[in-house]
Design an enzyme around this catalytic site. Structure first.
Site, mmCIF file in Angstrom:
data_model
loop_
_atom_site.group_PDB
_atom_site.id
_atom_site.type_symbol
_atom_site.label_atom_id
_atom_site.label_comp_id
_atom_site.label_asym_id
_atom_site.label_seq_id
_atom_site.Cartn_x
_atom_site.Cartn_y
_atom_site.Cartn_z
ATOM 1 N N ARG A 32 -5.877 -4.850 -8.319
ATOM 2 C CA ARG A 32 -4.973 -3.963 -7.940
ATOM 3 C C ARG A 32 -3.655 -4.128 -8.347
ATOM 4 O O ARG A 32 -2.509 -4.544 -7.497
ATOM 5 C CB ARG A 32 -5.160 -3.787 -6.467
ATOM 6 C CG ARG A 32 -6.697 -3.531 -5.872
ATOM 7 C CD ARG A 32 -6.496 -3.393 -4.418
ATOM 8 N NE ARG A 32 -7.793 -3.110 -3.818
ATOM 9 C CZ ARG A 32 -8.200 -2.668 -2.722
ATOM 10 N NH1 ARG A 32 -7.144 -2.753 -1.775
ATOM 11 N NH2 ARG A 32 -9.391 -2.711 -2.394
ATOM 12 N N ASP A 56 0.746 -1.279 0.001
ATOM 13 C CA ASP A 56 0.043 0.144 -0.022
ATOM 14 C C ASP A 56 0.882 1.304 0.004
ATOM 15 O O ASP A 56 1.804 1.348 0.905
ATOM 16 C CB ASP A 56 -0.659 -0.029 1.123
ATOM 17 C CG ASP A 56 -2.233 -0.729 1.073
ATOM 18 O OD1 ASP A 56 -2.197 -1.588 0.091
ATOM 19 O OD2 ASP A 56 -2.923 -0.595 1.744
#
Length: 406
Positions: A298, A245
């Site tokens: 993602r 992230d």
């Protein structure tokens, strides 16, 4: 081979005749050269790629550089991010038949480029925010850790360190890493399992040659205006949340030559549709030569960041989608190879509004139609780069990506 006059004693073994008019003549035994010196021949099928790439003027310098660097691959030069990548060692033996032969010249070019790329590239290399690039713990002490407590102690120190990880370290939650660190695995089996690493308002960090497995949160979290981070030649799988992230105003990041597998939510750039005030004008990230191997989504999903440069990655069997640009992000998807990806590129996803996305020079094999929207700032306004041919990526990337390849 002509032995019609005054015949000698030629012995032929391991050759590949192609479109040759006359059969090979042989006669008698020959003393084996290995009685005098050791040699490891390339496979005959590889020679049309290897010989033109290495022979002639200019080839010897690169060969000498390679040989000088190989003995020290596990020592300080490599660990500080200043030695050459050894993924080249895996390239010649990859693939079979016509496919491997066609891709081999590009593989050789990539190997030679990797040898020259001794520091971070992409956005992590850009001089900005008081740094000339990303050097990690270069110049600091080199330490080797074999247990989690010692590892976390060095990660939490303020001084620069090159931290060598040997074996498997079991941690929990997200553990902090301070600025000016190089964290690098030794050998092929260095692993961090059970938890992840967190860069919170940190800068100048290099993480290489590690396996991240079974994290109970994110495997890597880069957040709160952290910048100049290089994630290279790692393998990520089976985490509870995201594998990487990059959020809350982080900037100048490169994610290169990593292998992602056995996971769903791979990488997130920008964590919330409501965080535009912090994220706009930041979240500049380069992704290249990563292997997204059956991961679901993602790769990355982006909010607000521009430009996010996604180039020369290999996407295979990604069930939900490849790349998603949302919330007015600006993403350039360039020179990638998508295979069996129903939705290779989205503009907008789920409840997030559309982002701008430009695609060019990608290869799509058994894929749906990519979505595009608007224009994106060119990454070349920040750094120079050279693309590999996307058709060669199914050979180049699996051969070189992931832990154990440097």
């Amino acid at each position: 081979m002509d032995i019609s006059r005054d015949p000698g004693r030629p012995v032929a073994c391991g050759n590949t005749p192609v479109e040759c008019d006359h059969p090979v003549e042989t006669r008698g035994p020959v003393a084996g050269p290995r009685t005098r010196h050791a040699c490891t021949p390339h496979r005959a099928a590889e020679v049309p790629a290897v010989a033109p790439a290495e022979a002639g003027v200019g080839g010897i310098r690169e060969r000498e550089t390679t040989m000088r660097n190989l003995p020290s691959l596990t020592r300080r030069g490599l660990l500080a991010g200043t030695a050459a990548t050894a993924a080249v060692a895996a390239l010649p033996a990859t693939g079979t038949g016509d496919h491997a032969s066609a891709a081999a010249p590009a593989a050789v070019r990539r190997a030679r480029a990797a040898l020259a790329a001794q520091t971070a590239d992409g956005f992590a290399s850009v001089p900005a925010l008081g740094l000339s690039g990303t050097t990690g713990g270069a110049g600091g002490p080199v330490v080797t850790v074999t247990d989690a407590d010692t590892f976390l102690d060095y990660c939490d120190r303020n001084e620069p360190y090159v931290i060598q990880v040997s074996g498997t370290l079991r941690i929990s939650s997200k553990q902090g890493v301070r600025s000016n660190k190089t964290i690098v695995g030794l050998g092929t089996d260095a692993e961090i399992t059970g938890g992840g690493l967190d860069m919170y308002r940190r800068q100048n960090v290099i993480i290489r040659n590690l396996r991240f497995t079974g994290a109970d949160d994110d495997s890597l979290s880069i957040q709160q205006s952290s910048h100049h981070i290089w994630i290279d030649h790692c393998t990520f799988s089976t985490g509870a949340d995201g594998l990487i992230d990059i959020v809350r105003g982080a900037d100048y990041i490169t994610v290169s030559w990593n292998h992602f597998h056995d996971h769903s939510k791979t990488m997130l750039i920008g964590h919330s549709d409501a965080n535009g005030s912090q994220d706009r004008g930041k979240l500049r990230v380069s992704f290249h030569h990563n292997f997204f191997d059956g991961t679901a989504q993602r790769h990355p999903r982006v909010r607000f960041g521009e430009p996010v440069h996604v180039y020369n990655n290999y996407y295979r069997n990604n069930t939900l989608y490849g790349v998603a640009s949302t919330e007015d992000a600006g993403v350039l998807v360039e020179g990638n190879h998508f295979e069996n990806v129903a939705h290779p590129i989205y503009s907008g996803y789920d409840e997030s509004g559309p982002g701008r996305v430009v695609e060019r020079d990608n290869v799509y094999v058994r894929c749906g139609t990519p979505e595009t929207l608007g224009t994106v700032v060119e990454p070349r306004t920040y750094y120079a780069y050279t693309l590999d041919a996307p058709a060669d990526l199914p050979v180049i990337v699996p051969a070189g990506a992931g832990a154990g390849r440097i």
